[in-house]
Design a protein around this motif. Structure first.
Motif, mmCIF file in Angstrom:
data_model
loop_
_atom_site.group_PDB
_atom_site.id
_atom_site.type_symbol
_atom_site.label_atom_id
_atom_site.label_comp_id
_atom_site.label_asym_id
_atom_site.label_seq_id
_atom_site.Cartn_x
_atom_site.Cartn_y
_atom_site.Cartn_z
ATOM 1 N N ASN A 51 -14.514 115.485 12.155
ATOM 2 C CA ASN A 51 -14.614 114.332 13.615
ATOM 3 C C ASN A 51 -15.725 114.015 13.307
ATOM 4 O O ASN A 51 -16.680 113.221 14.423
ATOM 5 C CB ASN A 51 -13.632 114.741 14.340
ATOM 6 N N LEU A 52 -16.840 115.591 13.875
ATOM 7 C CA LEU A 52 -18.028 115.398 13.749
ATOM 8 C C LEU A 52 -18.695 114.067 13.268
ATOM 9 O O LEU A 52 -19.241 113.651 13.360
ATOM 10 C CB LEU A 52 -19.021 116.806 13.917
ATOM 11 N N PHE A 81 -20.862 106.688 13.514
ATOM 12 C CA PHE A 81 -20.888 105.604 14.061
ATOM 13 C C PHE A 81 -22.167 105.382 15.043
ATOM 14 O O PHE A 81 -22.557 104.127 15.280
ATOM 15 C CB PHE A 81 -19.309 105.787 14.802
ATOM 16 N N GLU A 82 -22.697 106.585 15.746
ATOM 17 C CA GLU A 82 -23.686 106.695 16.426
ATOM 18 C C GLU A 82 -24.927 106.168 15.808
ATOM 19 O O GLU A 82 -25.586 105.829 16.027
ATOM 20 C CB GLU A 82 -23.828 108.681 16.878
ATOM 21 N N ASP A 129 -5.726 103.089 13.007
ATOM 22 C CA ASP A 129 -4.886 102.188 12.063
ATOM 23 C C ASP A 129 -3.867 103.604 10.855
ATOM 24 O O ASP A 129 -3.599 103.019 10.385
ATOM 25 C CB ASP A 129 -5.137 101.293 11.957
ATOM 26 N N TRP A 130 -5.399 104.145 10.860
ATOM 27 C CA TRP A 130 -5.676 104.855 9.836
ATOM 28 C C TRP A 130 -4.066 105.968 10.061
ATOM 29 O O TRP A 130 -4.250 107.116 10.284
ATOM 30 C CB TRP A 130 -7.186 105.793 9.519
ATOM 31 N N LEU A 169 -15.460 107.021 21.252
ATOM 32 C CA LEU A 169 -14.603 105.809 21.353
ATOM 33 C C LEU A 169 -14.466 104.978 20.538
ATOM 34 O O LEU A 169 -13.196 104.509 19.636
ATOM 35 C CB LEU A 169 -15.082 105.193 22.725
ATOM 36 N N ASP A 170 -15.736 104.577 19.603
ATOM 37 C CA ASP A 170 -15.670 104.170 18.745
ATOM 38 C C ASP A 170 -15.207 105.040 17.118
ATOM 39 O O ASP A 170 -14.977 103.929 16.663
ATOM 40 C CB ASP A 170 -17.382 104.173 17.843
ATOM 41 N N SER A 171 -15.215 105.978 17.407
ATOM 42 C CA SER A 171 -13.965 106.206 16.020
ATOM 43 C C SER A 171 -12.478 106.309 16.570
ATOM 44 O O SER A 171 -12.643 106.030 15.842
ATOM 45 C CB SER A 171 -14.798 108.061 16.018
ATOM 46 N N GLN A 172 -12.663 106.818 17.595
ATOM 47 C CA GLN A 172 -11.473 106.308 17.837
ATOM 48 C C GLN A 172 -10.700 104.846 17.406
ATOM 49 O O GLN A 172 -9.490 105.212 16.539
ATOM 50 C CB GLN A 172 -11.290 107.129 19.215
#
Length: 174
Positions: free
Chosen positions: A156-157, A163-164, A64-65, A56-59
């Motif tokens: 993606n990872l 963010f983790e 906006d990218w 969720l944080d990554s999304q």
């Protein structure tokens, strides 16, 4: 003189008849041959690899990218076996990946993410070149698709990891 004339006429008849004996054969591919060369959705679905989605944080960070979203759209169509974008002009693929890097949000500009974009760029260019060549075997093309999808999954990872680590307040050694 008569013999010479007869000889010339005989040669002309032989040459003319030889040309008519050649039968041009049209190459007709059977349905099996076409299917043996065509990459299907089932071929892509059967690829086995760890496909990481975004947290969720990554999304939120990539929302906006625009170039990242565009790339994801192309990947979704690739997973449906629509290879149109990746069989197109190599300059278009290169431009998208170049703009992906330049338009990256500031909070994502890390060496690790940049390295994954470089790997993704390399795999995309390889995929584009293999898909554009007709005499490359289907297995090689499928392998290139897998490599590209794995490189996207790794990107993606890496975004998720960033963010983790921030969420867990992991302190870096000084």
């Amino acid at each position: 003189m008569c013999r010479l004339l007869l000889f010339c006429v005989s040669i002309c008849v032989l040459v003319a008849s030889c040309k008519r004996d050649k039968v041009t054969q049209a190459v007709v591919e059977t349905q099996e041959q076409i299917e043996a060369k065509t990459i299907s959705k089932q071929n892509i679905e059967s690829l086995r690899f760890d496909d990481y989605g975004l947290s969720l944080d990554s999304q939120k960070a990539v929302n906006d990218w625009q170039k990242f979203q565009e790339l994801n759209n192309h990947i979704e169509t690739l997973k449906e076996a629509d290879l149109t974008y990746f069989t197109g002009d190599p300059l278009i693929v290169q431009t998208l990946l170049k703009e992906l890097r330049t338009e990256m949000p500031a909070q994502l500009k890390t060496n690790e993410i940049s390295a994954r974009i470089t790997a993704l760029d390399t795999k995309a260019q390889k995929l584009n070149s293999l898909l554009r060549i007709d005499n490359i075997e289907k297995n090689e093309k499928i392998k290139a698709i897998k490599e590209f999808l794995v490189s996207m999954s790794n990107l993606n990872l890496q975004i998720n990891k960033k963010f983790e680590f921030e969420k867990n307040n992991v302190l870096k050694p000084q």
